[in-house]
Design a protein around this motif. Structure first.
Motif, PDB file in Angstrom:
ATOM      1  N   ALA A 176       0.849  -1.186   0.000  1.00 19.11           N
ATOM      2  CA  ALA A 176       0.000   0.000   0.000  1.00 19.11           C
ATOM      3  C   ALA A 176       0.885   1.236   0.000  1.00 19.11           C
ATOM      4  O   ALA A 176       1.936   1.263   0.645  1.00 19.11           O
ATOM      5  N   SER A 177       0.469   2.258  -0.738  1.00 17.14           N
ATOM      6  CA  SER A 177       1.206   3.514  -0.847  1.00 17.14           C
ATOM      7  C   SER A 177       2.586   3.242  -1.454  1.00 17.14           C
ATOM      8  O   SER A 177       2.659   2.695  -2.542  1.00 17.14           O
ATOM      9  N   TYR A 178       3.692   3.587  -0.754  1.00 16.07           N
ATOM     10  CA  TYR A 178       4.991   3.231  -1.317  1.00 16.07           C
ATOM     11  C   TYR A 178       5.096   1.716  -1.476  1.00 16.07           C
ATOM     12  O   TYR A 178       5.713   1.218  -2.433  1.00 16.07           O
ATOM     13  N   GLY A 179       4.504   0.964  -0.557  1.00 17.85           N
ATOM     14  CA  GLY A 179       4.521  -0.490  -0.686  1.00 17.85           C
ATOM     15  C   GLY A 179       3.827  -0.955  -1.948  1.00 17.85           C
ATOM     16  O   GLY A 179       4.215  -1.953  -2.560  1.00 17.85           O
ATOM     17  N   GLY A 180       2.770  -0.223  -2.375  1.00 14.16           N
ATOM     18  CA  GLY A 180       2.114  -0.528  -3.640  1.00 14.16           C
ATOM     19  C   GLY A 180       3.043  -0.275  -4.814  1.00 14.16           C
ATOM     20  O   GLY A 180       3.063  -1.041  -5.785  1.00 14.16           O
ATOM     21  N   TYR A 181       3.818   0.809  -4.734  1.00 15.53           N
ATOM     22  CA  TYR A 181       4.834   1.078  -5.756  1.00 15.53           C
ATOM     23  C   TYR A 181       5.843  -0.062  -5.802  1.00 15.53           C
ATOM     24  O   TYR A 181       6.188  -0.583  -6.884  1.00 15.53           O
ATOM     25  N   ALA A 182       6.328  -0.470  -4.637  1.00 13.89           N
ATOM     26  CA  ALA A 182       7.322  -1.548  -4.583  1.00 13.89           C
ATOM     27  C   ALA A 182       6.758  -2.853  -5.127  1.00 13.89           C
ATOM     28  O   ALA A 182       7.471  -3.630  -5.774  1.00 13.89           O
ATOM     29  N   ALA A 183       5.468  -3.119  -4.877  1.00 11.09           N
ATOM     30  CA  ALA A 183       4.850  -4.335  -5.411  1.00 11.09           C
ATOM     31  C   ALA A 183       4.819  -4.291  -6.933  1.00 11.09           C
ATOM     32  O   ALA A 183       5.149  -5.280  -7.609  1.00 11.09           O
ATOM     33  N   LEU A 184       4.443  -3.152  -7.492  1.00  9.61           N
ATOM     34  CA  LEU A 184       4.418  -3.019  -8.952  1.00  9.61           C
ATOM     35  C   LEU A 184       5.817  -3.152  -9.547  1.00  9.61           C
ATOM     36  O   LEU A 184       6.010  -3.814 -10.574  1.00  9.61           O
ATOM     37  N   MET A 185       6.809  -2.544  -8.903  1.00  6.04           N
ATOM     38  CA  MET A 185       8.178  -2.636  -9.416  1.00  6.04           C
ATOM     39  C   MET A 185       8.720  -4.051  -9.299  1.00  6.04           C
ATOM     40  O   MET A 185       9.541  -4.490 -10.112  1.00  6.04           O
ATOM     41  N   GLY A 186       8.248  -4.795  -8.292  1.00  3.57           N
ATOM     42  CA  GLY A 186       8.658  -6.193  -8.193  1.00  3.57           C
ATOM     43  C   GLY A 186       8.202  -6.999  -9.390  1.00  3.57           C
ATOM     44  O   GLY A 186       8.930  -7.848  -9.910  1.00  3.57           O
ATOM     45  N   SER A 187       6.986  -6.704  -9.860  1.00  2.46           N
ATOM     46  CA  SER A 187       6.473  -7.425 -11.028  1.00  2.46           C
ATOM     47  C   SER A 187       7.206  -7.023 -12.301  1.00  2.46           C
ATOM     48  O   SER A 187       7.225  -7.780 -13.281  1.00  2.46           O
ATOM     49  N   ILE A 188       7.821  -5.859 -12.309  1.00  2.90           N
ATOM     50  CA  ILE A 188       8.538  -5.363 -13.489  1.00  2.90           C
ATOM     51  C   ILE A 188       9.977  -5.851 -13.507  1.00  2.90           C
ATOM     52  O   ILE A 188      10.481  -6.326 -14.543  1.00  2.90           O
ATOM     53  N   LYS A 189      10.648  -5.765 -12.364  1.00  3.53           N
ATOM     54  CA  LYS A 189      12.071  -6.113 -12.324  1.00  3.53           C
ATOM     55  C   LYS A 189      12.305  -7.620 -12.280  1.00  3.53           C
ATOM     56  O   LYS A 189      13.265  -8.125 -12.860  1.00  3.53           O
ATOM     57  N   THR A 190      11.453  -8.339 -11.536  1.00  2.00           N
ATOM     58  CA  THR A 190      11.661  -9.785 -11.366  1.00  2.00           C
ATOM     59  C   THR A 190      10.335 -10.520 -11.511  1.00  2.00           C
ATOM     60  O   THR A 190       9.819 -11.103 -10.545  1.00  2.00           O
ATOM     61  N   PRO A 191       9.762 -10.540 -12.693  1.00  2.00           N
ATOM     62  CA  PRO A 191       8.460 -11.206 -12.873  1.00  2.00           C
ATOM     63  C   PRO A 191       8.516 -12.696 -12.594  1.00  2.00           C
ATOM     64  O   PRO A 191       7.490 -13.308 -12.298  1.00  2.00           O
ATOM     65  N   GLU A 192       9.724 -13.288 -12.661  1.00  2.00           N
ATOM     66  CA  GLU A 192       9.829 -14.726 -12.429  1.00  2.00           C
ATOM     67  C   GLU A 192       9.592 -15.099 -10.972  1.00  2.00           C
ATOM     68  O   GLU A 192       9.323 -16.273 -10.648  1.00  2.00           O
ATOM     69  N   LEU A 193       9.656 -14.120 -10.064  1.00  2.00           N
ATOM     70  CA  LEU A 193       9.515 -14.425  -8.643  1.00  2.00           C
ATOM     71  C   LEU A 193       8.062 -14.482  -8.175  1.00  2.00           C
ATOM     72  O   LEU A 193       7.772 -15.098  -7.151  1.00  2.00           O
ATOM     73  N   TYR A 194       7.173 -13.815  -8.882  1.00  2.00           N
ATOM     74  CA  TYR A 194       5.835 -13.600  -8.345  1.00  2.00           C
ATOM     75  C   TYR A 194       4.745 -14.136  -9.269  1.00  2.00           C
ATOM     76  O   TYR A 194       4.858 -14.079 -10.490  1.00  2.00           O
ATOM     77  N   ARG A 195       3.671 -14.620  -8.654  1.00  2.00           N
ATOM     78  CA  ARG A 195       2.496 -15.061  -9.401  1.00  2.00           C
ATOM     79  C   ARG A 195       1.494 -13.935  -9.618  1.00  2.00           C
ATOM     80  O   ARG A 195       0.704 -13.980 -10.563  1.00  2.00           O
ATOM     81  N   CYS A 196       1.497 -12.925  -8.740  1.00  2.00           N
ATOM     82  CA  CYS A 196       0.504 -11.866  -8.829  1.00  2.00           C
ATOM     83  C   CYS A 196       0.948 -10.663  -8.016  1.00  2.00           C
ATOM     84  O   CYS A 196       1.909 -10.733  -7.245  1.00  2.00           O
ATOM     85  N   VAL A 197       0.219  -9.555  -8.189  1.00  2.00           N
ATOM     86  CA  VAL A 197       0.531  -8.289  -7.522  1.00  2.00           C
ATOM     87  C   VAL A 197      -0.766  -7.676  -7.006  1.00  2.00           C
ATOM     88  O   VAL A 197      -1.788  -7.671  -7.703  1.00  2.00           O
ATOM     89  N   VAL A 198      -0.722  -7.133  -5.789  1.00  2.00           N
ATOM     90  CA  VAL A 198      -1.808  -6.315  -5.254  1.00  2.00           C
ATOM     91  C   VAL A 198      -1.218  -4.968  -4.858  1.00  2.00           C
ATOM     92  O   VAL A 198      -0.254  -4.913  -4.088  1.00  2.00           O
ATOM     93  N   SER A 199      -1.792  -3.900  -5.388  1.00  2.00           N
ATOM     94  CA  SER A 199      -1.361  -2.547  -5.025  1.00  2.00           C
ATOM     95  C   SER A 199      -2.570  -1.752  -4.571  1.00  2.00           C
ATOM     96  O   SER A 199      -3.514  -1.549  -5.335  1.00  2.00           O
TER      97      SER A 199
END
Length: 663
Positions: A505-528
């Motif tokens: 949430a908030s900056y954490g939401g930004y970090a979640a979105l960037m996680g899906s961009i930088k390392t998509p192989e690590l995650y199945r989904c994103v919630v922001s």
């Protein structure tokens, strides 16, 4: 002696003990606190609190005042948590309660948050703004913030001191003596220069002014003998030279400050008659910043402690308060017990008790009888037996920096069969997670997910160098710390590598979105939720506010670089499903952040579900908004994490971690 009917003061809702599953209903976690903001009247005979009536269809939050002698209640004010939000309750005297309110507004087309004080006269049964319209006509403009109480004047039951800007032709904030009986306020100090805040001493004289111009701060002192001011300290924000005044001791020349000591913030006391302004340490810590506010005694007329303790709770300086705290801790041995306030004679007190698995309960204590009576639970639908403990953990970032975090495992956790996991970076980003109760984390764990919260570099509380490492570091090493935590979870066997979602949430939401961009192989989904998606827009939008230079110093002002670390410009790299939730009256991260991202995601045919909360704010303050968001997360996470993937790709977690975002 307290009335025996205390135990029936609040309606307590219980869950059936015969539940066949350990999964609680979503509503249990998505509910607002049933009780919060408990405050004891000066005479010790009444408590005021915020009471959320979850059994009512309109689900409003009420101010409730309870007579501790009779058990009778008054409900002098209520809010729908949309048009206004009650942030604090304070007793002006035994019959007048002051409620600080925040509300969304717009000034000259710019979204703002306004604050007001509502005066609740319990004897007359009336509610009104403390500052009248006729008084505010004396200002060049209506002050945006009207809740800056400088001094409650505890020995004067009819007055308080409030700081307001915009008064006549004066700059900065002016100080007014405000009459609680609604007589015309009187100006005590005219605003000057860029002084944005004032402090009084224990003799209630205005002594310290805090000057701010962009990121430059100065601490100015006025001695009781002279009107002219002298400069005590000046510094740039986010520098190791920061000195923040907290308040005075009984001695009018004894000023408590927070400043850095060996790279960590510490509490000091300064004798203002000393030409060298030598700072004597009061509390220091070798690993953590000392943070918090001073605790005062109306009886001692002095500082008695500080709201900091490494293990949670407060630190008291005086022996009598230390004895009281120890007695409470013996009575409630497995919780952090916070003394929230005393009656004026300090014979009665209110207490909040909680820990990582206990959402918390409020108590009223009597020092003469030794009684400690339960007043109310904060969340009545979250039984302790269904909550999971937090484990403090550490891991090494790729550059060797130690990152501290907290791991919450579901009751079904097994290293032989690792559970699905949630990576849950905090907002801020100059904030931190700790070992206290967190309803988001418990919601995820109750659904069978392991949860990792990490205090990545840039988080508060770990010293100057650690905090500074996050300045203008969005999407860079801060993001790498989150990725390294994900890999640590997998390597330690705490997470199924094929079923990890990143949520924030908030900056954490930004970090979640960037996680899906930088390392998509690590995650199945994103919630922001309320996530920043356009960093350039965030900084540019601050130009409309007084803290624009602060935002530039913290986040950056090279717009080309900011565009390169903005998820809205990198959506082509997103390969996994997203859930985006945003309130359309968010005053911290504007709704345009969510809308711009959605347009780009739809343009690139990405798998996204978008929920826009009508009249929703940055904090899920409204119960219906909270329920909508949690129901959506529950459905989304179950869909993507509780089903085994068709093909495993666990070997991909050993790939070298990405150093920079894609261009």
């Amino acid at each position: 002696m307290f009335a025996s009917c205390l135990q029936t003061i609040l309606v307590v809702l219980s869950l059936a003990s015969s539940m066949e599953t350990s999964e609680l209903p979503v509503e249990a976690f998505a509910s607002l606190p049933n009780v919060s903001q408990v405050s004891l009247s000066p005479d010790g005979n009444k408590v005021a609190l915020l009471y959320w009536a979850q059994q009512l269809e309109d689900q409003e939050t009420f101010v409730r005042v309870i007579n501790l002698q009779t058990g009778e209640s008054q409900f002098p004010f209520k809010t729908d948590n949309q048009s206004g939000l009650i942030n604090r309750l304070r007793w002006g005297n035994d019959s007048i309660l002051l409620a600080s309110i925040s509300m969304p507004a717009t000034r000259q087309g710019v979204p703002t948050t306004e604050t007001r004080i509502v005066r609740l006269d319990l004897e007359a049964g009336s509610a009104s703004n403390l500052l009248s319209t006729s008084f505010l006509r004396r200002f060049r403009y209506t002050p945006q913030f009207q809740t800056n109480i400088v001094d409650m004047l505890p020995d004067d039951p009819d007055h308080i001191l409030i700081a307001l800007d915009g008064y006549r032709d004066h700059t900065g904030v002016s100080i007014f003596q405000v009459n609680l009986q609604l007589k015309r306020p009187r100006v005590i100090e005219n605003g000057q220069g860029y002084i944005s805040n004032w402090l009084t001493d224990q003799q209630h004289q205005i002594r310290i002014g805090v000057y701010q111009r962009d990121t430059n701060f100065r601490v100015l002192e006025r001695s009781p003998e002279r009107r002219n001011q002298r400069l005590l300290w000046q510094f740039e924000l986010f520098s190791e030279d920061e000195v923040w005044p907290l308040g005075f001791g009984k001695d009018p020349n004894q000023l408590y400050v927070i400043q850095y000591h060996q790279g960590r913030k510490a509490l000091f006391v300064v004798d203002l008659t000393d030409p060298e302004l030598t700072a004597k340490p009061v509390i220091t810590h070798p690993h953590y910043d000392v943070q918090g506010s001073l605790l005062y005694s109306d009886v001692e007329k002095d500082v008695i402690g500080v709201t900091f303790n490494e293990g949670g709770g407060f630190t008291f300086f005086e022996e009598s308060y230390q004895r009281l705290q120890k007695a409470i801790d013996r009575a409630l041995p497995e919780t952090t017990n916070l003394l929230l306030g005393f009656s004026k004679d300090e014979r009665r007190y209110v207490l909040f008790s909680s820990n990582a698995t206990d959402p918390g309960a409020y108590f009223v204590g009597d020092r003469d009888t030794g009684e400690l009576l339960h007043l109310a639970d904060r969340f009545t639908m979250l039984p302790v037996d269904y909550m999971q403990p937090k484990q403090r953990i550490q891991y090494q970032a790729r550059d060797g920096l130690t990152i501290e975090g907290f791991l919450t495992q579901p009751s079904t956790a097994s290293k032989s069969s690792p559970p699905p996991a949630i990576i849950f970076p905090h907002g801020g980003p100059i904030s931190f997670d700790d070992g206290s109760f967190d309803y988001w984390t418990q919601f995820f764990a109750n659904r069978g997910f392991a949860v990792l919260q990490m205090n990545f570099r840039g988080s508060a509380g770990y010293g100057f160098d650690f905090m500074s490492a996050g300045i203008q570091g969005w999407g860079q090493a801060m993001q790498d710390d989150i990725e390294d935590g994900t890999r640590w979870m997998i390597q330690q066997g705490y997470a199924d590598p094929d079923r990890i979602c990143i949520v924030g949430a908030s900056y954490g939401g930004y970090a979640a979105l960037m996680g899906s961009i930088k390392t998509p192989e690590l995650y199945r989904c994103v919630v922001s939720f309320a996530g920043v998606t356009d960093v350039e827009l965030l900084v540019r939008s601050h130009r409309r506010y007084r803290n624009s230079r602060v935002a530039q110093a913290q986040i950056g002002d090279n717009f080309r670089e900011l565009r390169s670390i903005s998820p809205v410009n990198l959506v082509e790299h997103i390969q996994i499903p997203l859930l985006i939730i945003h309130g359309d009256q968010d005053r911290s991260v504007d709704i345009q952040q969510g809308r711009r991202l959605i347009r780009q995601l739809e343009r690139h045919n990405k798998d996204v579900r978008y929920i826009e909360l009508e009249r929703g704010d940055h904090y899920l303050s409204n119960s219906q908004h909270r329920l909508t968001a949690f129901r959506a997360m529950n459905e989304f996470l179950k869909q993507h994490l509780t089903q085994q993937p068709e093909s495993a790709h666990a070997d991909q977690v050993t790939l070298p971690p990405s150093q920079t975002p894609p261009n």
